[in-house]
Design an enzyme around this catalytic site. Sequence first.
Site, PDB file in Angstrom:
ATOM      1  N   ARG A   1      26.255 -19.944  51.403  1.00  0.00           N
ATOM      2  CA  ARG A   1      26.066 -21.157  50.608  1.00  0.00           C
ATOM      3  C   ARG A   1      27.236 -22.117  50.793  1.00  0.00           C
ATOM      4  O   ARG A   1      27.097 -23.321  50.614  1.00  0.00           O
ATOM      5  CB  ARG A   1      25.884 -20.821  49.127  1.00  0.00           C
ATOM      6  CG  ARG A   1      25.641 -22.069  48.283  1.00  0.00           C
ATOM      7  CD  ARG A   1      25.170 -21.782  46.874  1.00  0.00           C
ATOM      8  NE  ARG A   1      25.051 -23.030  46.129  1.00  0.00           N
ATOM      9  CZ  ARG A   1      24.481 -23.150  44.940  1.00  0.00           C
ATOM     10  NH1 ARG A   1      23.960 -22.087  44.343  1.00  0.00           N
ATOM     11  NH2 ARG A   1      24.421 -24.308  44.332  1.00  0.00           N
TER      12      ARG A   1
ATOM     13  N   HIS B   1      36.537 -34.140  49.105  1.00  0.00           N
ATOM     14  CA  HIS B   1      37.019 -34.014  47.732  1.00  0.00           C
ATOM     15  C   HIS B   1      38.477 -34.440  47.612  1.00  0.00           C
ATOM     16  O   HIS B   1      38.880 -35.034  46.608  1.00  0.00           O
ATOM     17  CB  HIS B   1      36.858 -32.576  47.251  1.00  0.00           C
ATOM     18  CG  HIS B   1      35.461 -32.233  46.840  1.00  0.00           C
ATOM     19  ND1 HIS B   1      35.057 -30.946  46.594  1.00  0.00           N
ATOM     20  CD2 HIS B   1      34.371 -33.004  46.624  1.00  0.00           C
ATOM     21  CE1 HIS B   1      33.782 -30.928  46.249  1.00  0.00           C
ATOM     22  NE2 HIS B   1      33.347 -32.172  46.274  1.00  0.00           N
TER      23      HIS B   1
ATOM     24  N   ARG C   1      25.685 -20.520  23.920  1.00  0.00           N
ATOM     25  CA  ARG C   1      25.775 -19.540  25.022  1.00  0.00           C
ATOM     26  C   ARG C   1      24.614 -19.640  25.998  1.00  0.00           C
ATOM     27  O   ARG C   1      24.282 -18.675  26.689  1.00  0.00           O
ATOM     28  CB  ARG C   1      25.896 -18.112  24.475  1.00  0.00           C
ATOM     29  CG  ARG C   1      27.188 -17.884  23.698  1.00  0.00           C
ATOM     30  CD  ARG C   1      27.370 -16.411  23.342  1.00  0.00           C
ATOM     31  NE  ARG C   1      28.662 -16.207  22.693  1.00  0.00           N
ATOM     32  CZ  ARG C   1      28.857 -16.297  21.372  1.00  0.00           C
ATOM     33  NH1 ARG C   1      27.836 -16.581  20.580  1.00  0.00           N
ATOM     34  NH2 ARG C   1      30.044 -16.104  20.866  1.00  0.00           N
TER      35      ARG C   1
ATOM     36  N   LYS D   1      18.181 -26.639  51.203  1.00  0.00           N
ATOM     37  CA  LYS D   1      19.115 -26.125  50.202  1.00  0.00           C
ATOM     38  C   LYS D   1      18.522 -24.931  49.469  1.00  0.00           C
ATOM     39  O   LYS D   1      19.220 -23.950  49.195  1.00  0.00           O
ATOM     40  CB  LYS D   1      19.497 -27.214  49.206  1.00  0.00           C
ATOM     41  CG  LYS D   1      20.525 -26.712  48.189  1.00  0.00           C
ATOM     42  CD  LYS D   1      21.219 -27.814  47.430  1.00  0.00           C
ATOM     43  CE  LYS D   1      22.350 -27.244  46.592  1.00  0.00           C
ATOM     44  NZ  LYS D   1      23.091 -28.290  45.857  1.00  0.00           N
TER      45      LYS D   1
ATOM     46  N   GLU E   1      27.508 -18.559  45.918  1.00  0.00           N
ATOM     47  CA  GLU E   1      28.444 -19.007  46.950  1.00  0.00           C
ATOM     48  C   GLU E   1      29.472 -17.948  47.321  1.00  0.00           C
ATOM     49  O   GLU E   1      30.667 -18.202  47.397  1.00  0.00           O
ATOM     50  CB  GLU E   1      29.149 -20.297  46.505  1.00  0.00           C
ATOM     51  CG  GLU E   1      29.730 -21.090  47.683  1.00  0.00           C
ATOM     52  CD  GLU E   1      30.251 -22.445  47.257  1.00  0.00           C
ATOM     53  OE1 GLU E   1      29.464 -23.394  47.306  1.00  0.00           O
ATOM     54  OE2 GLU E   1      31.426 -22.557  46.870  1.00  0.00           O
TER      55      GLU E   1
END
Length: 386
Positions: free
Chosen positions: A259, A270, A140, A245, A255
Amino acid sequence: MSSVATPSSVSVPQGSPAAPRTVRVELGARAYDIAIGPGLLGEIGTRIAALRPGARVAIVTDQNVALQHLGMVEAALDAAGIGFSTVIVAPGEGSKSYAGLQQVAEGLIAARVERRDLVLALGGGVVGDLAGFAAAVVRRGVDVVQAPTTLLSQVDSSVGGKTGINSPQGKNLVGAFHQPVLVVADTAALDTLPARELRAGYAEVAKYGLLGDEKLFGWLEGAWRGILSGDGDRVEAVAASCAAKAAIVARDETETGDRALLNLGHTFGHALEAGAGFSQRLLHGEAVSIGMCLAFAYSARLGLCSGQDAVRAQRHLEAVGLPTRIADVPGELPDTDGLMTLIAQDKKVSRGALTFILARGIGAAFVAKDVDAASVRAFLEEMRAA
């Protein structure tokens, strides 16, 4: 003494020596440093020992990087009295998969990595994303140190905490935000890269100028040869990119806002990557290069920016030796409808509505929501035929 880099610090003469830089990512209690400069892998043991006394380290790397850099890193850890184990995956995008995640996660568990230990991601973007995601989910959550060895990973994927793997349905669709506790960017490691991979990484450097800093982009137009050849401008370019950044990540870690600007060129890119099968036919940075040119061309088509800005962006990327058109991708790609299906899987899609990063000019990108799919399809059809 290292200094904190900002985008304005890039105004140095081409070829001048550059001191090591430190960029701080300000995230409150989870803030961390990005150390940038040549020869830093040789002192990574000292940095880790100071950061986390008594921790063991599990190195995750790939076969190619292991041949180049693993010995130096192991020696540095050993000299600092740090115990370590190593998990080595196959090179390439294929390792950023469910099978790759299983290999790394099981390797970390077999090495008895505990929550107070560290995972060290030694490699490019694939290793950084894969190791970071495994660290996020094993027990975790185990802290991760990123040691990026490619230009693309030094200026982009190692910073900001995005980790993940690819799905057969698209890139980076399975993952988690898991910030590193340290990033060590050894710019000398870039000397071992093939020229094509260096150029692909440079696309992400150019992205920072194109999305938010026209002055930086203008500097890159004159300095790109030195950045690729490895003089002092390389450290400055990496530091300026990381500072840009870091500032965005500090404002919008997960985001939900601006962002998303860091995805300039990525929606188109992509889709092209997936269409090329995530293969050596099209490297990620090459896909981003084409995607940025498409984003500027589409922005010009909509009257958002001038055609001269679109041409300027394309000419710079062409001068560097990057692909800039869909036709530059070797081999077959899906038809326009197939590419639109891939675009619809983009992470920025919201309730079926397309979101793109478009531009009002060089250094003036913005998030455009509810973009008309029919308009995008017609644009892609025309670009495929060009």
